[in-house]
Motif scaffolding. Structure first.
Motif, mmCIF file in Angstrom:
data_model
loop_
_atom_site.group_PDB
_atom_site.id
_atom_site.type_symbol
_atom_site.label_atom_id
_atom_site.label_comp_id
_atom_site.label_asym_id
_atom_site.label_seq_id
_atom_site.Cartn_x
_atom_site.Cartn_y
_atom_site.Cartn_z
ATOM 1 N N ARG A 202 19.633 -54.117 -20.241
ATOM 2 C CA ARG A 202 19.258 -54.866 -21.433
ATOM 3 C C ARG A 202 19.431 -56.375 -21.281
ATOM 4 N N SER A 203 20.050 -56.801 -20.200
ATOM 5 C CA SER A 203 20.309 -58.227 -20.003
ATOM 6 C C SER A 203 19.194 -58.891 -19.207
ATOM 7 N N LYS A 204 18.902 -60.135 -19.550
ATOM 8 C CA LYS A 204 17.953 -60.943 -18.787
ATOM 9 C C LYS A 204 18.662 -61.809 -17.756
ATOM 10 N N ASP A 205 19.993 -61.761 -17.743
ATOM 11 C CA ASP A 205 20.807 -62.555 -16.825
ATOM 12 C C ASP A 205 21.368 -61.641 -15.740
ATOM 13 N N PRO A 206 20.893 -61.758 -14.491
ATOM 14 C CA PRO A 206 21.373 -60.878 -13.422
ATOM 15 C C PRO A 206 22.879 -60.965 -13.196
ATOM 16 N N ALA A 207 23.474 -62.098 -13.562
ATOM 17 C CA ALA A 207 24.914 -62.269 -13.357
ATOM 18 C C ALA A 207 25.737 -61.646 -14.477
ATOM 19 N N LEU A 208 25.068 -61.194 -15.545
ATOM 20 C CA LEU A 208 25.776 -60.632 -16.694
ATOM 21 C C LEU A 208 25.096 -59.327 -17.105
ATOM 22 N N PRO A 209 25.317 -58.257 -16.353
ATOM 23 C CA PRO A 209 24.633 -56.992 -16.632
ATOM 24 C C PRO A 209 25.042 -56.406 -17.980
ATOM 25 N N ASP A 210 24.131 -55.675 -18.575
ATOM 26 C CA ASP A 210 24.404 -55.005 -19.851
ATOM 27 C C ASP A 210 23.616 -53.693 -19.855
ATOM 28 N N ARG A 211 24.101 -52.733 -19.088
ATOM 29 C CA ARG A 211 23.405 -51.469 -18.915
ATOM 30 C C ARG A 211 23.799 -50.471 -20.006
ATOM 31 N N ALA A 212 22.841 -49.677 -20.414
ATOM 32 C CA ALA A 212 23.091 -48.614 -21.376
ATOM 33 C C ALA A 212 22.404 -47.349 -20.887
ATOM 34 N N VAL A 213 23.048 -46.203 -21.077
ATOM 35 C CA VAL A 213 22.468 -44.934 -20.659
ATOM 36 C C VAL A 213 22.290 -44.025 -21.870
#
Length: 312
Positions: A49-60
């Motif tokens: 969900r993140s547009k910043d590769p350095a700040l991941p925001d994954r959801a399953v």
């Protein structure tokens, strides 16, 4: 645009990201899929969900085969924490309340085991008990592995956030409830955590303070009084409930701070060792990244200080 991936690429994404300190990931159930998934129609999807590769925001979502991902410190202190992230009982967020915790907790020697769990509305045989079944099985698995992982079997705790906080609070109050059929020797282990940390948790099913989405997912729109009681951890606290640490932001717009208050009051009334920290700012779902410049940023240190001060 969000990226959606199948379970086959889950592990590759997990271990390829440079910010992750995970060493391994394994299934909670021996066959991968949980026993109760047979008639569930859901399919696993991982979304970044993140547009910043350095700040991941994954959801399953569509979880059928709950997993544990291990974050191992360089110098283990023998204390293990089963981490149960939130996601409104719709999804499990993997980073804000999962991988983000590795840096501060690993630095103090804690081994983190971040789990995924099935959703109550996904058609599993256990229904609303599916998340608790996965949490019981996960805790029992850590106990079974304690010796091989050089963990102190008397210092295996659980930490849950938001809806994951409800899973953790359910585990600490219903750890001996039979919510699934034993499948192997691991299920001979007891599922009572040695300590519990609840971050801005969903607790009560009382409509006046409940998180509406979680309440509907668990007990529907027309619940009975017995359902409300059974899925309200504050109504199931006993003197045997494990020591519990709570943290919450007073300005939480999603899960009213009253949830932590009623849980604290129930624990205190039953003489359970408990500590509550309320922060004026933080909103909801802050984890670590959401309070970097706020007083609430000290919560990991407060939590670890409390754990380390618990009586043997």
């Amino acid at each position: 645009m969000f990226r959606k991936l199948s379970s086959l690429t889950f592990a590759l994404l997990l271990f390829s990201h440079p910010s992750f300190a995970a060493q391994e990931s394994f299934s909670i159930w021996p066959q991968g899929d949980a026993p109760g998934t047979k008639n569930s129609p859901v399919s696993f999807v991982l979304t970044e969900r993140s547009k910043d590769p350095a700040l991941p925001d994954r959801a399953v979502t569509g979880i059928r085969a709950p997993q544990i991902t291990v974050y191992q410190p360089q110098k283990p202190n023998g204390i293990a924490i089963l981490v149960i992230p939130g996601g409104s009982y719709k999804r499990v967020v993997l980073d804000k309340e999962g991988s983000d915790l590795a840096a501060p907790f690993n630095a103090r020697g804690y081994t983190l085991f971040v789990m995924t769990y099935r959703m109550p509305e996904d058609g599993h045989a256990e229904g609303s008990n599916a998340p608790l079944a996965d949490a019981q099985r996960a805790l029992r698995t850590l106990r079974a592995q304690a010796e091989s992982r050089h963990l102190n079997a008397k210092k295996i705790g659980v930490m849950g956030f938001s809806a994951g906080g409800h899973v953790a609070a359910s585990l600490e109050t219903r750890y001996d409830e039979k919510v699934y059929t034993p499948v192997d020797n691991i299920d001979n282990q007891h599922a009572r955590p040695d300590f519990v940390v609840l971050g801005y948790p969903v607790i009560s099913m009382d409509q006046a303070i409940a998180h509406a989405g979680s309440r509907k997912a668990l007990i529907g729109e027309m619940p009975t009084a017995e359902q409300i009681k059974h899925y309200s951890p504050e109504q199931n606290v006993t003197a045997q409930t494990p020591p519990t640490f709570l943290l919450h932001a007073v300005d939480d717009p999603s899960v009213p701070v009253a949830n932590s208050l009623v849980m604290f009051n129930a624990l205190h009334a039953n003489n359970v060792l408990t500590e509550l920290h309320l922060f004026s700012q933080g909103l909801h779902g802050f984890g670590i990244r959401g309070v970097k410049h706020l007083p609430a940023a000290v919560w990991p240190e407060l939590t670890m200080n409390w754990i380390e001060a618990l009586p043997e």
